[in-house]
Design an enzyme around this catalytic site. Structure first.
Site, PDB file in Angstrom:
ATOM      1  N   GLN A 107      -9.473 -12.100  10.497  1.00  0.00           N
ATOM      2  CA  GLN A 107      -8.439 -12.489  11.466  1.00  0.00           C
ATOM      3  C   GLN A 107      -7.040 -12.295  10.872  1.00  0.00           C
ATOM      4  OE1 GLN A 107     -10.443 -16.309  11.704  1.00  0.00           O
ATOM      5  NE2 GLN A 107     -10.424 -16.210  13.931  1.00  0.00           N
ATOM      6  N   TYR A 120       1.460 -21.697  12.305  1.00  0.00           N
ATOM      7  CA  TYR A 120       1.417 -20.688  11.231  1.00  0.00           C
ATOM      8  C   TYR A 120       2.043 -19.344  11.596  1.00  0.00           C
ATOM      9  CZ  TYR A 120      -2.298 -24.107  10.632  1.00  0.00           C
ATOM     10  OH  TYR A 120      -3.005 -25.276  10.580  1.00  0.00           O
ATOM     11  N   GLU A 177       6.041 -16.808   8.110  1.00  0.00           N
ATOM     12  CA  GLU A 177       5.856 -17.069   6.686  1.00  0.00           C
ATOM     13  C   GLU A 177       7.228 -17.036   6.028  1.00  0.00           C
ATOM     14  OE1 GLU A 177       4.323 -14.282   8.225  1.00  0.00           O
ATOM     15  OE2 GLU A 177       2.693 -15.637   8.782  1.00  0.00           O
ATOM     16  N   ASP A 229      -3.653 -21.847  20.410  1.00  0.00           N
ATOM     17  CA  ASP A 229      -4.385 -21.966  19.149  1.00  0.00           C
ATOM     18  C   ASP A 229      -3.428 -21.863  17.962  1.00  0.00           C
ATOM     19  OD1 ASP A 229      -7.154 -21.836  17.838  1.00  0.00           O
ATOM     20  OD2 ASP A 229      -6.164 -20.095  16.944  1.00  0.00           O
ATOM     21  N   ASP A 288      -3.197 -12.092  10.358  1.00  0.00           N
ATOM     22  CA  ASP A 288      -2.077 -12.737  11.057  1.00  0.00           C
ATOM     23  C   ASP A 288      -1.118 -11.697  11.619  1.00  0.00           C
ATOM     24  OD1 ASP A 288      -3.078 -15.173  10.057  1.00  0.00           O
ATOM     25  OD2 ASP A 288      -1.040 -15.965   9.825  1.00  0.00           O
ATOM     26  N   ASN A 337      -1.560 -16.511  16.773  1.00  0.00           N
ATOM     27  CA  ASN A 337      -1.315 -16.315  15.346  1.00  0.00           C
ATOM     28  C   ASN A 337      -1.931 -15.040  14.767  1.00  0.00           C
ATOM     29  OD1 ASN A 337      -0.444 -17.428  12.647  1.00  0.00           O
ATOM     30  ND2 ASN A 337      -2.655 -17.262  12.307  1.00  0.00           N
ATOM     31  N   HIS A 338      -3.078 -14.637  15.312  1.00  0.00           N
ATOM     32  CA  HIS A 338      -3.801 -13.540  14.672  1.00  0.00           C
ATOM     33  C   HIS A 338      -4.589 -12.745  15.707  1.00  0.00           C
ATOM     34  CE1 HIS A 338      -6.021 -17.401  14.327  1.00  0.00           C
ATOM     35  NE2 HIS A 338      -6.989 -16.707  14.881  1.00  0.00           N
ATOM     36  N   GLU A 364      -2.326 -26.864  19.640  1.00  0.00           N
ATOM     37  CA  GLU A 364      -3.207 -27.360  18.597  1.00  0.00           C
ATOM     38  C   GLU A 364      -2.463 -27.357  17.274  1.00  0.00           C
ATOM     39  OE1 GLU A 364      -5.501 -24.698  16.630  1.00  0.00           O
ATOM     40  OE2 GLU A 364      -7.022 -26.088  15.946  1.00  0.00           O
ATOM     41  N   HIS A 390     -14.942 -28.439  19.703  1.00  0.00           N
ATOM     42  CA  HIS A 390     -15.837 -27.367  19.265  1.00  0.00           C
ATOM     43  C   HIS A 390     -15.771 -27.135  17.753  1.00  0.00           C
ATOM     44  CE1 HIS A 390     -11.884 -25.667  19.499  1.00  0.00           C
ATOM     45  NE2 HIS A 390     -12.299 -24.597  18.841  1.00  0.00           N
ATOM     46  N   ASP A 391     -14.797 -27.745  17.084  1.00  0.00           N
ATOM     47  CA  ASP A 391     -14.662 -27.573  15.637  1.00  0.00           C
ATOM     48  C   ASP A 391     -15.262 -28.766  14.910  1.00  0.00           C
ATOM     49  OD1 ASP A 391     -13.331 -25.110  15.595  1.00  0.00           O
ATOM     50  OD2 ASP A 391     -11.406 -26.075  16.002  1.00  0.00           O
TER      51      ASP A 391
HETATM   52  C1  NOJ Z   1      -8.557 -23.300  15.733  1.00  0.00           C
HETATM   53  C2  NOJ Z   1      -9.795 -23.201  16.559  1.00  0.00           C
HETATM   54  O1  NOJ Z   1     -10.030 -24.431  17.183  1.00  0.00           O
HETATM   55  C3  NOJ Z   1     -10.913 -22.778  15.645  1.00  0.00           C
HETATM   56  O2  NOJ Z   1     -12.151 -22.833  16.325  1.00  0.00           O
HETATM   57  C4  NOJ Z   1     -10.615 -21.411  15.103  1.00  0.00           C
HETATM   58  O3  NOJ Z   1     -11.600 -21.059  14.175  1.00  0.00           O
HETATM   59  C5  NOJ Z   1      -9.237 -21.355  14.438  1.00  0.00           C
HETATM   60  N1  NOJ Z   1      -8.217 -21.995  15.207  1.00  0.00           N
HETATM   61  C6  NOJ Z   1      -8.793 -19.939  14.202  1.00  0.00           C
HETATM   62  O4  NOJ Z   1      -8.399 -19.343  15.424  1.00  0.00           O
END
Ligand code: NOJ
Length: 527
Positions: A166, A202, A205, A198, A168, A100-101, A240, A305-306
């Site tokens: 970041q 998105y 647009e 990832d 896009d 995406n970015h 994701e 991890h998030d």
């Molecule tokens: C999802 C990832 O899991 C997260 O850690 C990240 O900050 C965002 N995408 C942006 O890439």
């Protein structure tokens, strides 16, 4: 069945795993030293957080060069050696691919902002006004006020769904699409077994939409899939898409888009069901989950991890989960909870185990987050999601065997009285037969020995609402999973016939009483 349908995934942050050259940062050679550990744990596929050069404003999800390895982690040769060593052990490796970015440090963005006539200008999404695409939500709510940021040098606003560092990419530009196909080719030809894709919703647009899940995005992802499959028909795309089940369903296409998607709506409901002592949230979301094409699979998880995202629950449930699991405001981030599994469970082994029992026996391929197999803690004093990404705790020596004792690690090793490395570490749990590590290892082994767990079928067994009891019928066997979500013993009437224990040697028929937070896995004897 395709390999990923009955696989167990293990997510790890290279920086956090093992430091081989004592510079305080985990690296690829360090990970290689620990492949035996992962092989013994029994996982099938390692998922690496981004490994590419990056200014690390978002721990590598801000990529500055898609074709190299971050110098902290090693070199491309190290990466090839890692792939070889993993494959020699029967382990597959996938890595994050951020479509995406890019980072704002990426040379494409640097060229784009410097010159309106640069061919790279159109690699990103620019506008003279910040009023376009108003219906797109802001994801990093705690940090970003808008999805547009003014760039002085460019004299325009640029579009970003995540941090303003970041920008896009512009997928309406065919050159961008080509670039990203080339990136995929580069890593697949090196031997990588696929990607964790990832943030796929998105990519495009369109005015008047929320700029998520657009038909154009699906068209590109299908193209991407076909391209990947031509290079390596075994490669997996694990996507994701943090969306409702019916929207995520579209990412599987007709079995010609993403092979796998995380089941984001299921995850918070596992925590809700446990806190409310009621299987209903799990049953409801599974009932709302459409069937998948036969070559696809869900990826299920408890933590990653998030932050533990609460985007996919109603506002009142979100409030309930925040109050229950994140009483200290520092534990909250955006629409989620920045804590690890063991602290979320108050370090109650029974609760940790019963959630893992659900993870390993419900439909989907389980994904473990490094350290959760030993019940590691977190550090809420650290900013953003850093507290979940602390060094892996290997042994009770200073710095936990992550790096040399006299080295300053990239982040402090957890050192509190409950979760500190002196108590919680791999070496200690290897030595203790009843440790969480041994329990998880056993769950993984049993799960893999019974492919019906990897299949799609689930039939609920009548039970008190405090119990999640279900059959997993497969082609050759029918499995049974009983999970008591409450602090009281619960009585369950088993389906007719007898069942042989998969985690113990008991054979059960008729009625069984589950202890508080107890669970039991069995196989129908057909008698
Ligand atoms: C999802 C990832 O899991 C997260 O850690 C990240 O900050 C965002 N995408 C942006 O890439």
């Amino acid at each position: 069945m395709p390999w990923y349908q009955n696989a167990v995934f293990y997510e790890l942050y290279v920086r956090a795993f093992r430091d081989s050259n004592n510079d305080g940062h985990g690296d690829l050679r360090g990970l290689m030293e620990k492949l035996d550990y992962l092989q013994t744990l029994g996982v099938d596929c390692i998922w690496l957080l981004p490994i590419y050069p990056s200014p690390l404003k978002d721990d590598g999800y801000d990529i500055a060069d898609f074709y190299d390895i971050h110098p902290d982690y090693g070199t491309l040769d190290d990466f090839k050696a890692l792939l070889e060593a993993a494959h020699a052990r029967g382990l597959r490796v996938i890595a994050d691919l951020v479509l995406n970015h890019t980072s704002d440090r990426h040379p494409w963005f640097q060229a784009a902002r410097a010159d309106r006539n640069s061919p790279y200008r159109d690699y990103y999404v620019w506008s003279d006004s910040d009023q376009k695409y108003k219906d797109a939500r802001i994801i990093f709510l705690d940090t970003e006020k808008s999805n547009w940021t003014w760039d002085e040098q460019a004299g325009q606003y640029y579009w970003h769904r995540f941090y303003s560092s970041q920008p896009d990419l512009n997928y309406d530009n065919p050159a961008v699409q080509e670039e990203m196909l080339n990136v995929a080719r580069f890593w697949l030809e090196m031997g990588l077994d696929g990607f964790r894709v990832d943030a796929p919703p998105y990519l495009f647009e369109r005015e008047g939409t929320n700029c998520e899940n657009l038909p154009e995005t699906h068209a590109f992802l299908k193209r991407f899939r076909a391209f990947v499959e031509r290079i390596n028909p075994e490669a997996v795309l694990l996507s994701e898409a943090n969306q409702w089940p019916e929207d995520v369903r579209s990412y599987f296409g007709d079995g010609d888009e993403m092979h796998m998607n995380f089941h984001f709506p299921l995850m918070p409901r596992l925590f809700q069901a446990l806190a409310q002592h009621d299987r209903a949230p799990i049953a409801e979301i599974l009932a709302r989950t459409p069937p998948l094409p036969p070559n696809c699979q869900w990826a299920t998880f408890l933590r990653c991890h998030d932050e533990l995202t609460l985007e996919m629950v109603a506002p009142e449930v979100r409030r309930f989960l925040w109050e229950t699991y994140a009483p200290d405001p520092r534990m909250r981030l955006n629409l989620g909870i920045r804590r690890r599994l063991a602290p979320l469970m108050g370090n109650d082994r029974r609760k940790i185990e019963v959630l893992n029992s659900l993870l390993f026996t419900l439909p989907g391929a389980p994904t473990l987050y490094y350290g959760d197999e030993i019940g590691m803690g977190d550090d809420i004093r650290l900013p953003d999601r850093d507290g979940l990404r602390t060094p892996m705790q290997w042994d009770p020596s200073p710095n936990a065997g992550f790096t040399a004792p006299d080295v300053q690690p990239y982040a402090p090793v957890i050192d509190d009285p409950i979760f500190g490395y002196a108590q919680v570490n791999v070496a200690a749990q290897e030595a203790a037969p009843d440790s969480l590590l041994h329990t998880i290892r056993r769950m993984i082994a049993v799960r893999k020995a019974h492919p019906a767990f990897g299949g799609p079928r689930l039939e609920w067994v009548e039970a008190p609402r405090e119990v999640a009891a279900f059959l997993r019928p497969g082609t050759e066997e029918t499995l049974l999973s009983l999970n008591n979500l409450s602090a009281h013993p619960q009585r369950v009437t088993l389906p007719p016939g007898s069942f042989t224990g998969l985690l113990d040697n008991r054979t059960l028929r008729g009625e069984v009483t589950l202890p508080p937070y107890g669970y039991w896995w069995g196989m129908d004897d057909g008698r």
